[in-house]
Design a protein around this motif. Structure first.
Motif, PDB file in Angstrom:
ATOM      1  N   ILE A  77       7.532  -2.314  -3.480  1.00 20.41           N
ATOM      2  CA  ILE A  77       6.774  -3.136  -2.545  1.00 20.41           C
ATOM      3  C   ILE A  77       5.299  -2.997  -2.899  1.00 20.41           C
ATOM      4  CG2 ILE A  77       6.219  -3.508  -0.109  1.00 20.41           C
ATOM      5  CD1 ILE A  77       8.943  -1.555   0.106  1.00 20.41           C
ATOM      6  N   TYR A  78       4.641  -4.112  -3.123  1.00 23.34           N
ATOM      7  CA  TYR A  78       3.215  -4.127  -3.438  1.00 23.34           C
ATOM      8  C   TYR A  78       2.471  -4.655  -2.223  1.00 23.34           C
ATOM      9  CZ  TYR A  78       5.279  -3.916  -8.071  1.00 23.34           C
ATOM     10  OH  TYR A  78       6.035  -3.560  -9.169  1.00 23.34           O
ATOM     11  N   LEU A  79       1.519  -3.886  -1.723  1.00 25.61           N
ATOM     12  CA  LEU A  79       0.731  -4.271  -0.555  1.00 25.61           C
ATOM     13  C   LEU A  79      -0.754  -4.183  -0.890  1.00 25.61           C
ATOM     14  CD1 LEU A  79       2.690  -2.206   2.098  1.00 25.61           C
ATOM     15  CD2 LEU A  79       2.703  -4.699   1.888  1.00 25.61           C
ATOM     16  N   THR A  80      -1.522  -5.176  -0.468  1.00 23.32           N
ATOM     17  CA  THR A  80      -2.963  -5.133  -0.714  1.00 23.32           C
ATOM     18  C   THR A  80      -3.676  -4.250   0.302  1.00 23.32           C
ATOM     19  OG1 THR A  80      -3.309  -7.159   0.557  1.00 23.32           O
ATOM     20  CG2 THR A  80      -3.057  -7.393  -1.843  1.00 23.32           C
ATOM     21  N   ASP A  81      -3.000  -3.862   1.372  1.00 26.06           N
ATOM     22  CA  ASP A  81      -3.580  -2.965   2.371  1.00 26.06           C
ATOM     23  C   ASP A  81      -2.486  -2.014   2.849  1.00 26.06           C
ATOM     24  OD1 ASP A  81      -4.743  -1.664   4.516  1.00 26.06           O
ATOM     25  OD2 ASP A  81      -5.468  -3.497   5.482  1.00 26.06           O
ATOM     26  N   MET A  82      -2.532  -0.779   2.391  1.00 28.28           N
ATOM     27  CA  MET A  82      -1.488   0.183   2.758  1.00 28.28           C
ATOM     28  C   MET A  82      -1.471   0.487   4.250  1.00 28.28           C
ATOM     29  SD  MET A  82       0.457   0.755   0.230  1.00 28.28           S
ATOM     30  CE  MET A  82       1.339   2.283   0.503  1.00 28.28           C
ATOM     31  N   ALA A  83      -2.528   0.187   4.959  1.00 27.89           N
ATOM     32  CA  ALA A  83      -2.540   0.355   6.415  1.00 27.89           C
ATOM     33  C   ALA A  83      -1.556  -0.614   7.082  1.00 27.89           C
ATOM     34  CB  ALA A  83      -3.953   0.159   6.976  1.00 27.89           C
ATOM     35  N   GLU A  84      -1.159  -1.665   6.362  1.00 27.58           N
ATOM     36  CA  GLU A  84      -0.201  -2.640   6.897  1.00 27.58           C
ATOM     37  C   GLU A  84       1.252  -2.290   6.546  1.00 27.58           C
ATOM     38  OE1 GLU A  84      -2.845  -6.621   7.329  1.00 27.58           O
ATOM     39  OE2 GLU A  84      -2.005  -6.269   5.331  1.00 27.58           O
ATOM     40  N   ARG A  85       1.455  -1.148   5.905  1.00 27.66           N
ATOM     41  CA  ARG A  85       2.809  -0.726   5.538  1.00 27.66           C
ATOM     42  C   ARG A  85       3.735  -0.619   6.752  1.00 27.66           C
ATOM     43  NH1 ARG A  85       4.852   4.894   3.184  1.00 27.66           N
ATOM     44  NH2 ARG A  85       6.841   4.201   2.341  1.00 27.66           N
ATOM     45  N   PRO A  86       3.291  -0.077   7.897  1.00 27.20           N
ATOM     46  CA  PRO A  86       4.191  -0.027   9.065  1.00 27.20           C
ATOM     47  C   PRO A  86       4.672  -1.415   9.512  1.00 27.20           C
ATOM     48  CG  PRO A  86       2.338   1.454   9.398  1.00 27.20           C
ATOM     49  CD  PRO A  86       2.039   0.635   8.162  1.00 27.20           C
ATOM     50  N   ILE A  87       3.835  -2.426   9.362  1.00 27.71           N
ATOM     51  CA  ILE A  87       4.238  -3.790   9.727  1.00 27.71           C
ATOM     52  C   ILE A  87       5.310  -4.271   8.761  1.00 27.71           C
ATOM     53  CG2 ILE A  87       3.475  -6.184   9.997  1.00 27.71           C
ATOM     54  CD1 ILE A  87       0.669  -4.972  10.724  1.00 27.71           C
ATOM     55  N   PHE A  88       5.083  -4.044   7.454  1.00 32.37           N
ATOM     56  CA  PHE A  88       6.112  -4.405   6.480  1.00 32.37           C
ATOM     57  C   PHE A  88       7.413  -3.682   6.813  1.00 32.37           C
ATOM     58  CE2 PHE A  88       8.756  -3.752   2.826  1.00 32.37           C
ATOM     59  CZ  PHE A  88       8.853  -5.030   2.298  1.00 32.37           C
ATOM     60  N   ASN A  89       7.334  -2.404   7.129  1.00 31.63           N
ATOM     61  CA  ASN A  89       8.527  -1.614   7.428  1.00 31.63           C
ATOM     62  C   ASN A  89       9.303  -2.167   8.622  1.00 31.63           C
ATOM     63  OD1 ASN A  89       8.097   0.100   5.287  1.00 31.63           O
ATOM     64  ND2 ASN A  89       7.161   1.706   6.531  1.00 31.63           N
TER      65      ASN A  89
END
Length: 130
Positions: A77-89
């Motif tokens: 998973i590639y994210l431009t903002d790791m702070a948004e990882r919980p939303i992706f999860n």
């Protein structure tokens, strides 16, 4: 009889693409997806909306090749903002169930389009040969 040692490629239907939609070897497939809407246009909304679009694109691609989300064994998973990882999860958990695929999340400075926030690469088993 198909040669299971020969790689196979399923072309992207968009003639301008320089990548196959799916590539594989034997019963193992690889595919990468970005947040595309069903009509093929890029979803540039928030990370939740983009995550849904990306996983829907992945789901459709796998299903047309004889696989499914249940057959995914690895995701990057590639994210431009790791702070948004919980939303992706949160979105991810609506598409995948235990046992979850092996996965890796990578923070990146940018993706192919400036509006993109998420991209996924998946490895999956293929249930049938075409």
């Amino acid at each position: 009889m198909a040669d299971n040692n020969a790689p196979f490629f399923i072309e992207d239907t968009d003639e301008s693409e320089i990548s196959s939609d799916v590539a594989g070897l034997g019963n193992l497939m690889m595919t990468t997806h970005i947040p595309l809407r069903a009509d093929g246009s890029l979803e540039t909304g928030d990370v939740r909306t983009q995550s849904i679009a990306t996983l829907e694109s992945l789901k459709a691609s796998l299903e047309k090749t004889g696989s499914s989300l249940a057959d995914v064994i690895h995701l990057t998973i590639y994210l431009t903002d790791m702070a948004e990882r919980p939303i992706f999860n949160e979105v991810y958990c609506t598409y995948f169930r235990k046992p979850y695929p092996v996965r890796c999340a990578v923070g990146v400075a940018a993706l192919a389009d400036p509006g993109m926030k998420v991209e996924v690469t998946a490895m999956a088993a293929r249930r049938r040969a075409d």
